[in-house]
Design a protein around this motif. Structure first.
Motif, mmCIF file in Angstrom:
data_model
loop_
_atom_site.group_PDB
_atom_site.id
_atom_site.type_symbol
_atom_site.label_atom_id
_atom_site.label_comp_id
_atom_site.label_asym_id
_atom_site.label_seq_id
_atom_site.Cartn_x
_atom_site.Cartn_y
_atom_site.Cartn_z
ATOM 1 N N CYS A 80 0.856 -1.205 0.000
ATOM 2 C CA CYS A 80 0.000 0.000 0.000
ATOM 3 C C CYS A 80 0.884 1.244 0.000
ATOM 4 O O CYS A 80 0.831 2.031 0.943
ATOM 5 N N VAL A 81 1.727 1.399 -0.982
ATOM 6 C CA VAL A 81 2.623 2.567 -1.001
ATOM 7 C C VAL A 81 2.122 3.584 -2.026
ATOM 8 O O VAL A 81 1.341 3.252 -2.911
ATOM 9 N N PRO A 82 2.569 4.845 -1.932
ATOM 10 C CA PRO A 82 2.081 5.865 -2.865
ATOM 11 C C PRO A 82 2.571 5.643 -4.301
ATOM 12 O O PRO A 82 3.668 5.116 -4.514
ATOM 13 N N ASP A 92 4.893 7.384 -11.445
ATOM 14 C CA ASP A 92 6.150 7.158 -10.732
ATOM 15 C C ASP A 92 5.963 5.921 -9.848
ATOM 16 O O ASP A 92 5.356 5.992 -8.780
ATOM 17 N N LEU A 93 6.488 4.787 -10.322
ATOM 18 C CA LEU A 93 6.265 3.515 -9.622
ATOM 19 C C LEU A 93 7.470 3.106 -8.782
ATOM 20 O O LEU A 93 7.588 1.940 -8.376
ATOM 21 N N THR A 94 8.357 4.070 -8.490
ATOM 22 C CA THR A 94 9.579 3.692 -7.761
ATOM 23 C C THR A 94 9.264 3.107 -6.380
ATOM 24 O O THR A 94 9.959 2.207 -5.925
ATOM 25 N N MET A 95 8.187 3.620 -5.740
ATOM 26 C CA MET A 95 7.901 3.102 -4.389
ATOM 27 C C MET A 95 7.326 1.684 -4.442
ATOM 28 O O MET A 95 7.628 0.867 -3.573
ATOM 29 N N ALA A 97 8.097 -0.480 -6.801
ATOM 30 C CA ALA A 97 9.260 -1.297 -7.156
ATOM 31 C C ALA A 97 10.129 -1.545 -5.918
ATOM 32 O O ALA A 97 10.576 -2.673 -5.669
ATOM 33 N N GLY A 98 10.329 -0.487 -5.116
ATOM 34 C CA GLY A 98 11.139 -0.624 -3.900
ATOM 35 C C GLY A 98 10.482 -1.568 -2.910
ATOM 36 O O GLY A 98 11.152 -2.397 -2.281
ATOM 37 N N ALA A 99 9.161 -1.453 -2.780
ATOM 38 C CA ALA A 99 8.440 -2.278 -1.807
ATOM 39 C C ALA A 99 8.510 -3.757 -2.189
ATOM 40 O O ALA A 99 8.769 -4.614 -1.336
ATOM 41 N N ILE A 100 8.312 -4.073 -3.451
ATOM 42 C CA ILE A 100 8.321 -5.495 -3.832
ATOM 43 C C ILE A 100 9.758 -6.046 -3.784
ATOM 44 O O ILE A 100 9.971 -7.199 -3.396
ATOM 45 N N ARG A 101 10.729 -5.181 -4.101
ATOM 46 C CA ARG A 101 12.128 -5.626 -4.022
ATOM 47 C C ARG A 101 12.483 -5.987 -2.573
ATOM 48 O O ARG A 101 13.133 -6.998 -2.303
ATOM 49 N N ALA A 102 12.016 -5.157 -1.624
ATOM 50 C CA ALA A 102 12.337 -5.404 -0.212
ATOM 51 C C ALA A 102 11.538 -6.577 0.348
ATOM 52 O O ALA A 102 11.951 -7.194 1.339
ATOM 53 N N GLY A 122 -1.533 -3.192 -16.007
ATOM 54 C CA GLY A 122 -0.396 -4.057 -16.338
ATOM 55 C C GLY A 122 0.695 -4.069 -15.289
ATOM 56 O O GLY A 122 1.640 -4.864 -15.374
ATOM 57 N N THR A 123 0.590 -3.188 -14.270
ATOM 58 C CA THR A 123 1.661 -3.075 -13.270
ATOM 59 C C THR A 123 1.840 -4.362 -12.449
ATOM 60 O O THR A 123 2.969 -4.769 -12.151
ATOM 61 N N THR A 124 0.716 -4.988 -12.096
ATOM 62 C CA THR A 124 0.816 -6.205 -11.269
ATOM 63 C C THR A 124 1.593 -7.282 -12.025
ATOM 64 O O THR A 124 2.463 -7.959 -11.471
#
Ligand code: SAJ
Length: 401
Positions: A80-82, A92-95, A97-102, A122-124
């Motif tokens: 649930c990130v912004p 801006d999907l950096t958050m 990407a960061g959340a799933i990476r972590a 398509g993001t999922t």
């Protein structure tokens, strides 16, 4: 009962984590913001909304909701990130990407991973499934991957998480069915199972629907002005038709969703979205209309103006992407000075760095102002008599509401 990790403890993640824990699941809330985690570990909820505060502090106090800066093993992971937009209106999907990476290192075979953040279609499939595949997990077989958008109305968050119907989208039918069972374990609304792409689009469609309808109301207001008729009266009578619901014209649309989400569709499908694009431009153009009107009435550049309302809508303390910010940028560009009054907003971040000059003192905001702009439909501004301003009323009053 499940072990659930919720990543991102903002306006949606934090109350969701608390409500999931209240339903009997074991919940760990995760956020990279160390100050936030320290506050929560202290048992305090930093969000002002009374119902959120109550439920979060209850579940923290009872030890049902735990928090940390790092994820851990669980059966269900919810992100649930912004998802903001860049200055050039790109998602801006950096958050995410960061959340799933972590999180990916903690995901094992048999788990479910859910994205709730509003995201382009398509993001999922690309980001979430992609990150799991990189970790050696098959996102169609080993893990259930889902997109389940939040749909809450700030100010009524807890009720809306509990009672709204949910759209649960799976990369596979098995994933959607599992998400349906999970959401129905803590929500009282119905969860409707669809594909992940359908769920992504439905969220964007809902908010785009609202943006386009508000733009239509604003366009009607422009026509009414040119025709010399009262738009509020015309809308009131048109809305007596059983199938017509014209929205309210206003100073533009704010919040972290409505002015942002249509761009996710426009970016992905530029040839199919002329109407959506036009709506965005109409709504973002409203503050300029208000200032142009004041200048037609003789407002001199360089003078002091009072802006009533920083919140993006009435009686909330949320000033994210507020139309007031667009007005301030115009005031700055045209050489005005200003003060912004708001009874609820204590801090306001502006993308352009323009200073909001916030005050909760109405008379201080209005004192010596040559014009006053009403930007927010706070109840306190309704029927505000000049004598209640606590200072001589400005000669020019532009009511954006
Ligand atoms: N506004 C108008 N005229 C209207 C209605 C609203 O000018 O007739 C303005 C408001 O003043 C505000 C902006 O539009 O500045 C957006 O407000 P909103 O009432 O649409 O609500 P939000 O942005 O707080 O919440 C929306 C909701 N979406 C829909 O109603 C389709 C909510 O359910 C979503 O969960 C939320 O976006 C979100 O998080 O996506």
């Amino acid at each position: 009962m499940h072990k659930v990790v919720v990543i991102g403890l903002g306006y949606v993640g934090l109350p969701s984590a608390a409500l999931i824990s209240e339903a009997g699941h074991e919940v760990l809330g995760v956020d990279i913001n160390e100050d936030l985690i320290a506050t929560l570990k202290d048992g305090r909820c930093p969000l002002a909304e009374a119902e959120i505060k109550k439920i979060v502090e209850n579940s923290l106090g009872a030890g049902r909701l735990k928090v940390a800066t790092r994820a851990e093993a669980a059966d269900i992971f919810i992100i649930c990130v912004p998802t903001p937009i860049t200055e050039n209106k790109h998602a801006d999907l950096t958050m995410v990407a960061g959340a799933i990476r972590a999180t990916a290192p903690f995901v094992k075979k048999g788990d479910m991973v859910i994205l709730e953040s509003t995201s382009p279609i398509g993001t999922t499939q690309s980001l979430i499934a992609g990150a799991l595949r990189d970790k050696g997990l098959d996102p169609h077989e080993d893990v259930d991957v889902c997109y389940c958008p939040e749909r809450v109305f700030p100010g009524n968050t807890v009720n809306e998480i509990l009672y709204n119907d949910r759209v649960v989208g799976g990369l596979t039918p098995r994933a959607a069915a599992r998400a349906k069972a999970f959401y129905e374990s803590f929500c009282k609304g119905e969860a409707i199972a669809v594909s992940a792409a359908e769920a992504e689009f439905s969220k964007l469609m809902e908010n785009t629907y609202r943006d386009v309808n508000i733009a239509l109301a604003n366009a009607f207001a422009h026509v009414a002005e040119a025709a010399g008729v009262d738009v509020a009266r015309v809308i009131a009578v048109a809305n007596r038709h059983p199938r017509v619901h014209v929205h309210s014209p206003g100073p533009g649309v704010g919040g972290h969703c409505i002015p942002v989400d249509p761009w996710f569709v426009i970016e992905g499908f530029p040839n199919q979205t002329q109407l959506l694009h036009a709506a965005r431009l109409i709504n973002d153009g409203q503050p300029a209309k208000l200032l142009d009107r004041a200048e037609e009435w003789g407002l001199q550049r360089g003078s002091m103006v009072a802006v009533l309302g920083a919140a993006y809508r009435g009686d909330i303390d949320d000033a994210r992407d507020t139309p007031t910010e667009l007005l301030l940028e115009l005031l700055a560009a045209r050489g005005y000075r200003w003060r912004v009054h708001d009874p609820f907003v204590k801090r306001m971040h502006t993308h352009s760095g323009v200073a909001p000059n916030l005050t909760a003192d109405l008379s201080a905001a209005v004192k010596g102002a040559a014009a006053m702009f009403v930007m927010t439909d706070h109840a306190a501004y309704k029927g505000l008599a000049p004598s209640a301003l606590g200072a001589p009323a400005p000669r020019i009053v532009v009511d954006g509401r």
